[in-house]
Write a protein that holds these residues in place. Sequence first.
Motif, PDB file in Angstrom:
ATOM      1  N   VAL A  28       0.967  -1.928  -7.808  1.00 16.92           N
ATOM      2  CA  VAL A  28       1.825  -1.989  -6.623  1.00 16.92           C
ATOM      3  C   VAL A  28       1.605  -3.331  -5.955  1.00 16.92           C
ATOM      4  CG1 VAL A  28       2.250  -1.026  -4.321  1.00 16.92           C
ATOM      5  CG2 VAL A  28       1.867   0.502  -6.262  1.00 16.92           C
ATOM      6  N   ASP A  29       2.686  -4.001  -5.613  1.00 18.70           N
ATOM      7  CA  ASP A  29       2.609  -5.286  -4.935  1.00 18.70           C
ATOM      8  C   ASP A  29       2.798  -5.057  -3.444  1.00 18.70           C
ATOM      9  OD1 ASP A  29       2.470  -7.902  -4.281  1.00 18.70           O
ATOM     10  OD2 ASP A  29       4.485  -8.436  -5.020  1.00 18.70           O
ATOM     11  N   GLY A  30       1.703  -4.910  -2.727  1.00 19.94           N
ATOM     12  CA  GLY A  30       1.768  -4.668  -1.294  1.00 19.94           C
ATOM     13  C   GLY A  30       0.715  -3.686  -0.856  1.00 19.94           C
ATOM     14  N   PRO A  31       0.716  -3.317   0.425  1.00 18.38           N
ATOM     15  CA  PRO A  31      -0.268  -2.354   0.935  1.00 18.38           C
ATOM     16  C   PRO A  31      -0.115  -1.000   0.244  1.00 18.38           C
ATOM     17  CG  PRO A  31       0.806  -3.511   2.741  1.00 18.38           C
ATOM     18  CD  PRO A  31       1.576  -3.847   1.505  1.00 18.38           C
ATOM     19  N   ALA A  51      -3.859  -3.429   2.162  1.00 14.48           N
ATOM     20  CA  ALA A  51      -3.792  -2.456   3.256  1.00 14.48           C
ATOM     21  C   ALA A  51      -4.896  -2.714   4.277  1.00 14.48           C
ATOM     22  CB  ALA A  51      -3.894  -1.045   2.700  1.00 14.48           C
ATOM     23  N   GLU A  52      -6.075  -3.107   3.815  1.00 15.28           N
ATOM     24  CA  GLU A  52      -7.152  -3.442   4.746  1.00 15.28           C
ATOM     25  C   GLU A  52      -6.797  -4.665   5.581  1.00 15.28           C
ATOM     26  OE1 GLU A  52     -10.586  -3.917   2.358  1.00 15.28           O
ATOM     27  OE2 GLU A  52     -11.016  -1.766   2.201  1.00 15.28           O
ATOM     28  N   GLN A  53      -6.163  -5.658   4.957  1.00 14.57           N
ATOM     29  CA  GLN A  53      -5.752  -6.840   5.696  1.00 14.57           C
ATOM     30  C   GLN A  53      -4.672  -6.533   6.714  1.00 14.57           C
ATOM     31  OE1 GLN A  53      -4.603  -9.527   2.577  1.00 14.57           O
ATOM     32  NE2 GLN A  53      -6.733 -10.036   2.004  1.00 14.57           N
ATOM     33  N   ALA A  54      -3.931  -5.452   6.507  1.00 15.51           N
ATOM     34  CA  ALA A  54      -2.908  -5.040   7.474  1.00 15.51           C
ATOM     35  C   ALA A  54      -3.497  -4.269   8.651  1.00 15.51           C
ATOM     36  CB  ALA A  54      -1.839  -4.195   6.774  1.00 15.51           C
ATOM     37  N   GLY A  55      -4.814  -4.067   8.677  1.00 12.76           N
ATOM     38  CA  GLY A  55      -5.464  -3.390   9.793  1.00 12.76           C
ATOM     39  C   GLY A  55      -5.753  -1.932   9.575  1.00 12.76           C
ATOM     40  N   CYS A  69       1.613  -0.056   9.659  1.00 14.73           N
ATOM     41  CA  CYS A  69       2.136  -0.730   8.464  1.00 14.73           C
ATOM     42  C   CYS A  69       3.320   0.071   7.925  1.00 14.73           C
ATOM     43  CB  CYS A  69       1.038  -0.866   7.410  1.00 14.73           C
ATOM     44  SG  CYS A  69       1.520  -1.763   5.926  1.00 14.73           S
ATOM     45  N   PRO A  70       4.540  -0.208   8.409  1.00 15.10           N
ATOM     46  CA  PRO A  70       5.708   0.581   7.949  1.00 15.10           C
ATOM     47  C   PRO A  70       5.954   0.475   6.450  1.00 15.10           C
ATOM     48  CG  PRO A  70       6.222  -0.685   9.937  1.00 15.10           C
ATOM     49  CD  PRO A  70       4.894  -1.170   9.450  1.00 15.10           C
TER      50      PRO A  70
END
Length: 490
Positions: A28-31, A51-55, A69-70
């Motif tokens: 998967v490319d993304g959170p 996902a961790e970088q997105a908080g 993270c929508p």
Amino acid sequence: MFDGLRKRIVCMWFPRLASDRVLRARPVDGPFALTLTQNNTNRIYCLNRQAEQAGLSRGMSFADARAYCPGLITHPARPDLDARFLVVLRRWAARYCPSVGAEGMDGLTLDVTGATHLWGGEEAMLDDMRARAERAGLSLLVACSHSRGAAWALAHYGQEGGGLETLPVAALRLEGTMITSLERLGLRTIADLEATARAPLARRFGPQLLTRLDQAFGRAPEALAPEGDPPHYGVRLSFPDPIGLTGDVMNALERLLKPLCTKLKAQETGARCLVLTFRRVDQESQDVPLRLAAPMRDPERLLRLFERGVGEVEAGFGIDQMRLEATLVEPLPAEQLSTAQTRPGEDRLSDLITRIGTRIGLENIQRFLPSDSHIPERSFMTVPAAFNGTPSAPGSGWRRGQLRPLRLFPPVPILGTGSQPPNQFRWRRMAFRTFRAMGPERIAPEWWQDDENWRSGVRDYWKVDTREGQRLWLFYTPQNPGWFVQGEFA
């Protein structure tokens, strides 16, 4: 002491074991995150680096994570598959040393004492571990130290080559409440604990704190329990001269079944699937699979069940090797049989289902099982006869209650008025006269089920004996007056 024999323990920590397992098969490319329901709340179980970088973090509720993270992509977590994947990793790690054990749900502990020189030293060995994990798409933090506790602390909280004193007290594998209490007292690092008197710490926090501290510095022993490989249920027999007669093959199969069943009995397991492989002198192989309706480890019964498959084998110029393997096993603990039990009858039923299943497939042999519902149409389910491994005796598990018809069919409307069964009615182009009626039995719909046939409300069921001989199951709908026929008694 010789330097190469110093105690050296390696801790391998896979911080994203669950998510890495899924992403290896479906990148998967993304959170990305795995979710698991805990205490009636869907929470983040494991997540990737994006996902961790997105908080996001573990333990966060799924609703909050989606708000942060929508674009988050999620998948249900499977802890059972994660545990199986860790077993695979443990077998892979055995290439570095023979003593490998699991460390929690996402780590491994290796006793590499005396084995590091085979890899060119500790640093070369750890670099090889990191490189192989990276090629496999796994996140790995690894550390080597003189004790299990120190290796765990460095892998989770420190850097390789660093000291223990600067690490936080959480690196001692303590409980969360104890860590909070120590931090409130100003004891935030392992060095702070080392500089504090031991007696007050033992009185306030108990012996566990000092035990963990001593284990980290190697002052207290900590056992490393390596896990062995699961038992392998396979036997092989080679012949000095090729064989081809059915009698010779059956005799050889009998010799293979006895040690295999002995091993199954020792492990308190039974075979559900077996594969008998014949290797001919021309190096061609032929398999004879056997799927059983119930777990079994009786060599005489298994020998009889193999007769049909062995009779269809093409021996060619002869068979020089036979191999028998139980590819699927299930627990089969020893039982104390009494005269009230019907084990011989159940065994014969299992053998019959197995014999028929070898011809048409076990999944094509169906039986009825009770279902937890008072609605007549949903009070049973149809499953394969070998469902759950044990073809139960007829009627076992069924609740004794109101008499139900042997045949059920969709409700058919008939003419009738009032809440009592009609004296005369027509059904299937035949006229019937009521001789005796017993009822009513009121059945209410299950409000939690979305069943269109039951949205009209309650039903009052009657058992009606007709003068023509049929015994029918009728029901009346008081909220929308009408009579229907739904079943027929034997």
